[in-house]
Motif scaffolding. Structure first.
Motif, short mmCIF file in Angstrom:
data_model
loop_
_atom_site.label_atom_id
_atom_site.label_comp_id
_atom_site.label_asym_id
_atom_site.label_seq_id
_atom_site.Cartn_x
_atom_site.Cartn_y
_atom_site.Cartn_z
N LEU A 195 -7.99 11.91 -0.79
CA LEU A 195 -6.72 11.24 -1.06
C LEU A 195 -6.08 10.70 0.22
O LEU A 195 -5.47 9.63 0.20
CB LEU A 195 -5.76 12.19 -1.76
CG LEU A 195 -6.09 12.46 -3.23
CD1 LEU A 195 -5.12 13.49 -3.80
CD2 LEU A 195 -6.04 11.20 -4.03
N GLY A 196 -6.22 11.43 1.33
CA GLY A 196 -5.68 10.94 2.59
C GLY A 196 -6.37 9.66 3.04
O GLY A 196 -5.71 8.70 3.47
N PHE A 197 -7.68 9.62 2.92
CA PHE A 197 -8.45 8.43 3.28
C PHE A 197 -8.04 7.26 2.40
O PHE A 197 -7.78 6.15 2.88
CB PHE A 197 -9.94 8.71 3.14
CG PHE A 197 -10.81 7.56 3.52
CD1 PHE A 197 -11.08 7.29 4.85
CD2 PHE A 197 -11.36 6.74 2.56
CE1 PHE A 197 -11.88 6.22 5.21
CE2 PHE A 197 -12.16 5.67 2.90
CZ PHE A 197 -12.42 5.41 4.23
N ALA A 198 -7.96 7.50 1.08
CA ALA A 198 -7.59 6.43 0.15
C ALA A 198 -6.17 5.94 0.40
O ALA A 198 -5.89 4.74 0.33
CB ALA A 198 -7.74 6.93 -1.29
N THR A 199 -5.26 6.87 0.69
CA THR A 199 -3.87 6.49 0.94
C THR A 199 -3.77 5.56 2.14
O THR A 199 -3.05 4.57 2.12
CB THR A 199 -3.01 7.75 1.18
OG1 THR A 199 -3.07 8.57 0.02
CG2 THR A 199 -1.57 7.40 1.47
N LYS A 200 -4.50 5.88 3.20
CA LYS A 200 -4.43 5.03 4.39
C LYS A 200 -5.02 3.65 4.11
O LYS A 200 -4.48 2.64 4.58
CB LYS A 200 -5.17 5.69 5.55
CG LYS A 200 -4.94 4.94 6.85
CD LYS A 200 -5.29 5.77 8.04
CE LYS A 200 -4.86 5.07 9.31
NZ LYS A 200 -5.18 5.87 10.47
#
Length: 103
Positions: free
Chosen positions: A23-28
């Motif tokens: 989710l962190g990767f996708a959010t960025k």
């Protein structure tokens, strides 16, 4: 005596870390895309305004962004209460930060 199963705690932490990382990767990535779209749109507005094709009320546009920031702060408070479970929350948070940093 406190009954803590290290295997279950490790799986909860690991699962939270993996989900948080994704989710962190996708959010960025989504944030980067939104920044590009909004930047292009503002450049188009500025160009059309310089050509006197369009009149942009920059004060109203800025007020909308300030309102969005206040709404985002309310959502962050809700997110903090959802991550109150220690093992899953710690794993999720660390994975999210790593995924966001690597994104």
């Amino acid at each position: 005596m406190l009954d803590v199963d290290p295997t279950t705690t490790g799986l909860e932490f690991g699962g939270g870390a993996v989900i948080g990382g994704v989710l962190g990767f996708a959010t960025k990535q989504v944030a980067k895309l939104l920044a590009i779209v909004i930047g292009a749109q503002l450049m188009a507005f500025r160009y059309l305004e310089s050509q006197e094709i369009l009149i942009v009320d920059w004060n109203r546009l800025t007020a909308g962004l300030v309102g969005a920031q206040e709404h985002a702060q309310e959502e962050i408070h809700w997110l903090e209460s959802m991550l109150s479970m220690v093992s899953v929350g710690a794993g999720f948070t660390s994975g999210f930060l790593i995924g966001y940093h690597r994104g």
